[in-house]
Design a protein around this motif. Sequence first.
Motif, PDB file in Angstrom:
ATOM      1  N   GLU A   2       0.811  -1.222   0.000  1.00 35.32           N
ATOM      2  CA  GLU A   2       0.000   0.000   0.000  1.00 35.32           C
ATOM      3  C   GLU A   2       0.845   1.274   0.000  1.00 35.32           C
ATOM      4  N   GLY A   3       2.161   1.141  -0.065  1.00 38.45           N
ATOM      5  CA  GLY A   3       3.008   2.325  -0.069  1.00 38.45           C
ATOM      6  C   GLY A   3       4.224   2.128   0.813  1.00 38.45           C
ATOM      7  N   LEU A   4       4.726   3.217   1.357  1.00 39.43           N
ATOM      8  CA  LEU A   4       5.907   3.173   2.225  1.00 39.43           C
ATOM      9  C   LEU A   4       5.480   3.529   3.644  1.00 39.43           C
ATOM     10  N   ARG A   5       5.822   2.665   4.605  1.00 38.19           N
ATOM     11  CA  ARG A   5       5.458   2.905   5.996  1.00 38.19           C
ATOM     12  C   ARG A   5       6.668   3.406   6.766  1.00 38.19           C
ATOM     13  N   LEU A   6       6.505   4.558   7.425  1.00 45.50           N
ATOM     14  CA  LEU A   6       7.529   5.118   8.292  1.00 45.50           C
ATOM     15  C   LEU A   6       7.128   4.823   9.731  1.00 45.50           C
ATOM     16  N   ALA A   7       8.028   4.247  10.513  1.00 46.58           N
ATOM     17  CA  ALA A   7       7.682   3.848  11.880  1.00 46.58           C
ATOM     18  C   ALA A   7       8.914   3.892  12.757  1.00 46.58           C
ATOM     19  N   GLY A   8       8.693   3.766  14.068  1.00 47.97           N
ATOM     20  CA  GLY A   8       9.835   3.607  14.951  1.00 47.97           C
ATOM     21  C   GLY A   8       9.851   4.464  16.190  1.00 47.97           C
ATOM     22  N   THR A   9       8.970   5.433  16.314  1.00 45.86           N
ATOM     23  CA  THR A   9       8.975   6.290  17.483  1.00 45.86           C
ATOM     24  C   THR A   9       8.371   5.563  18.685  1.00 45.86           C
ATOM     25  N   VAL A  10       8.903   5.824  19.884  1.00 51.18           N
ATOM     26  CA  VAL A  10       8.438   5.176  21.115  1.00 51.18           C
ATOM     27  C   VAL A  10       8.025   6.251  22.114  1.00 51.18           C
TER      28      VAL A  10
END
Length: 426
Positions: A314-322
């Motif tokens: 579905e695209g590019l997923r940006l993640a990682g913040t806590v």
Amino acid sequence: MGTGKHLHMPNNAHDIAVVGAGIIGVSCALRLARQGLRVVVIDQQQPGHGASFGNAGHLATEQVFPIADVSILKRLPAMLMDPMGPLRLDWKYLPRALPWFTRLLLNLRSEPFGKTVAGLRALNESSLAAWQRLLADISRPDLLKVDGSLLVFEKPESRQAIAALQTRLHQQQVPVDFWQAAAVHETAPQLSERIQGGLFFPRTGHFIDPYRVVTELVEAAKASGVSFVKQQVQGGYVQEHGVSLITGSGGFKARRVLIACGAHSAKLIAALTGKKVPLDTERGYHLMLPHEHNRLPFPVTSLERKFIMTPMSEGLRLAGTVEFAGLQKPPSMERAWQLHRLSQGLFRKDLSADNATPWMGFRPSLPDSLPVIDQVCDGKVLLAFGHQHLGLTQAAVTAEMIVQMASPRSQPDDLPDHKPYTLDRF
């Protein structure tokens, strides 16, 4: 209702009631049903609509070190002062979080830290093969791409930190290769020239649609006789011949129960076992960019910017913040949009945030960074929770370990020893 007189299910209508319809609960339910057990899955949400919906999609077998190390003490002021920092502790939540953080810091001492690393490594080393078995069993191996992943750095002064990390990973026998800038740009040509190089992890992978993985497992589970019930489990108690669960519509009886409801597990564990577990939540955010296809061949993480970018269908997923702010505080979606700002400068042409969608979910975290995978109460209560940011990675191997406890037949011989993950360590 606590007497069990209003339970609408006949006694022992199910062999196992699974509380939690995330990736771990659903994987366990399917594996248990394939052993001939009668299984019901109970969750107040539709399957896969909790943390499993919005994870980074990265099969993170390389992550054998906990997210916290001794440097967290130096970073604590920034965690409290910077609302957009990669690791955020909410001021108002600090009094409640303090006992948990104290235990976290105690686990950073040499001996317990070594046990954490050994426990994470044992699960992660078995995770890829377990996922390949599980997806092969439902005829959907295409949902997982085993193309590796890359940790990149931009600043020349970061090269020393990268080299030190590579040494530590080699000591843990994690497959890792150093890539010079030319190799990075040859494989991922859209990345900026600012990239100096990175570490490539060949035995990692990514899921092209994490939510689709859950739904495909659900369909396979239903075909194997698993029933799914949308109700909230409010409590329960262990009896001589099984377990009773209390819901808003009555309840369920089963010979055994599996608690796999992630960050929401503590209350039910206390009701069934009398054990108070130090469970908190890492609130994780993502930003889905629907117009960004074919930017990256595999997940790429930035060392300095501390977030991950995963290509999906579905695209590019940006993640990682806590964020540590508990289960009740509303999401701060500005943290999700911050991920787009962090991406600026990592590509030759900046990413488009048109029609992007932000998301927040709860990662269940214990202060020693290890999950609980166990059986207690004479085997009537099974436990699979607390996988923090590695729930997707460790779901398939956790399911095999739970089946080994519940129905020890024809399981793989190389499963991790469950002793590091027992409830009684708390």
